[in-house]
Design an enzyme around this catalytic site. Structure first.
Site, PDB file in Angstrom:
ATOM      1  N   CYS A   1       0.709  -1.233  -0.538  1.00 55.39           N
ATOM      2  CA  CYS A   1      -0.018  -0.012  -0.129  1.00 55.39           C
ATOM      3  C   CYS A   1       1.055   1.791  -0.529  1.00 55.39           C
ATOM      4  O   CYS A   1       1.671   0.774   0.916  1.00 55.39           O
ATOM      5  CB  CYS A   1      -0.854  -0.112   1.250  1.00 55.39           C
ATOM      6  SG  CYS A   1      -2.106  -1.615   1.462  1.00 55.39           S
ATOM      7  N   CYS A   2       0.440   2.348  -0.883  1.00 59.12           N
ATOM      8  CA  CYS A   2       1.387   3.739  -0.526  1.00 59.12           C
ATOM      9  C   CYS A   2       0.099   4.331  -1.199  1.00 59.12           C
ATOM     10  O   CYS A   2      -1.016   3.850  -1.347  1.00 59.12           O
ATOM     11  CB  CYS A   2       2.083   3.907  -1.867  1.00 59.12           C
ATOM     12  SG  CYS A   2       1.801   3.696  -3.178  1.00 59.12           S
ATOM     13  N   TRP A   3       0.220   5.655  -1.224  1.00 55.25           N
ATOM     14  CA  TRP A   3      -1.263   6.950  -1.073  1.00 55.25           C
ATOM     15  C   TRP A   3      -1.707   6.664  -2.382  1.00 55.25           C
ATOM     16  O   TRP A   3      -2.753   6.843  -2.348  1.00 55.25           O
ATOM     17  CB  TRP A   3      -0.345   7.939  -1.374  1.00 55.25           C
ATOM     18  CG  TRP A   3      -1.316   9.406  -0.787  1.00 55.25           C
ATOM     19  CD1 TRP A   3      -1.458  10.162  -2.160  1.00 55.25           C
ATOM     20  CD2 TRP A   3      -2.432   9.501   0.077  1.00 55.25           C
ATOM     21  NE1 TRP A   3      -2.911  10.915  -1.168  1.00 55.25           N
ATOM     22  CE2 TRP A   3      -2.906  10.740  -0.596  1.00 55.25           C
ATOM     23  CE3 TRP A   3      -2.752   9.176   0.488  1.00 55.25           C
ATOM     24  CZ2 TRP A   3      -3.811  11.397   0.412  1.00 55.25           C
ATOM     25  CZ3 TRP A   3      -3.058   9.800   1.905  1.00 55.25           C
ATOM     26  CH2 TRP A   3      -3.649  10.629   2.020  1.00 55.25           C
ATOM     27  N   THR A   4      -1.156   5.992  -3.163  1.00 53.88           N
ATOM     28  CA  THR A   4      -2.058   5.685  -4.834  1.00 53.88           C
ATOM     29  C   THR A   4      -1.975   4.583  -5.302  1.00 53.88           C
ATOM     30  O   THR A   4      -3.069   4.229  -5.898  1.00 53.88           O
ATOM     31  CB  THR A   4      -1.536   6.578  -5.894  1.00 53.88           C
ATOM     32  OG1 THR A   4       0.024   6.133  -6.250  1.00 53.88           O
ATOM     33  CG2 THR A   4      -1.378   7.910  -6.002  1.00 53.88           C
TER      34      THR A   4
ATOM     35  N   LEU B   1      -4.160   4.056  -0.197  1.00 54.36           N
ATOM     36  CA  LEU B   1      -4.486   4.372   1.127  1.00 54.36           C
ATOM     37  C   LEU B   1      -5.313   5.604   1.385  1.00 54.36           C
ATOM     38  O   LEU B   1      -5.975   6.207   1.631  1.00 54.36           O
ATOM     39  CB  LEU B   1      -3.058   4.362   2.363  1.00 54.36           C
ATOM     40  CG  LEU B   1      -2.080   3.705   2.594  1.00 54.36           C
ATOM     41  CD1 LEU B   1      -0.910   3.979   3.130  1.00 54.36           C
ATOM     42  CD2 LEU B   1      -2.731   2.677   3.414  1.00 54.36           C
TER      43      LEU B   1
END
Length: 158
Positions: free
Chosen positions: A64-67, A108
């Site tokens: 998971c990361c921001w996008t 996320l």
């Protein structure tokens, strides 16, 4: 099943992901921001998950990361990993079925708690297709990886 998971920050669904997997009876290995001893950056955290999957320490991974985009790109750099960025249950179902994806990438920022549960349901309920055309495509991906590795080794040796 043993999952390796990572996030580059503890926001959105990051903490829920671990607890949701454990509540479903899965073992969980954590990386990135989910483990205070590790570097949280998306490239490093996603690589750790991908290596767990590729080297057999985990059956599947979730990054998971921001996008979700950077996490999926980083995971896909590890040979043997087929990471799929999924924003809904149908994409997750298809990624497992037709692409034999072994790492799920999530945003996320845009994945809600309800969507996370739906995506996990679809991911966990789906099995890779046994259709010969689908299997041929997966084998072709492996051939692409082998070719890329040979090329990279030749470049290093030069």
């Amino acid at each position: 099943m043993r999952f390796s998971i990572s996030a580059d920050e503890r926001t959105g669904i990051a903490d829920l992901l671990e607890s949701e997997l454990r509540a479903r009876g899965h073992e969980v290995i954590v990386h990135g921001a989910l483990d205070e001893r590790e570097r949280p950056d998306w490239a490093y955290a996603s690589e750790a998950v991908a290596r767990d999957v590729a080297e057999g320490r985990a059956d599947q991974g979730i990054v998971c990361c921001w996008t979700g985009t950077g996490a999926s790109i980083a995971a896909n750099k590890v040979a043997g990993v087929r990471a799929a960025l999924c924003f809904d249950a149908e994409t997750a179902r298809g990624a497992r079925r037709w692409n034999d994806a072994n790492v799920l990438a999530l945003s996320l920022r845009s994945t809600s708690e309800a969507e996370l549960r739906e995506i996990l349901d679809a991911w966990l309920e789906s099995e890779p297709s046994e259709d010969p055309v689908d299997r041929e495509n997966i084998e072709h991906l492996r051939a692409i990886e082998r070719s890329a590795l040979r090329t990279a080794q030749g470049e290093v040796a030069s």
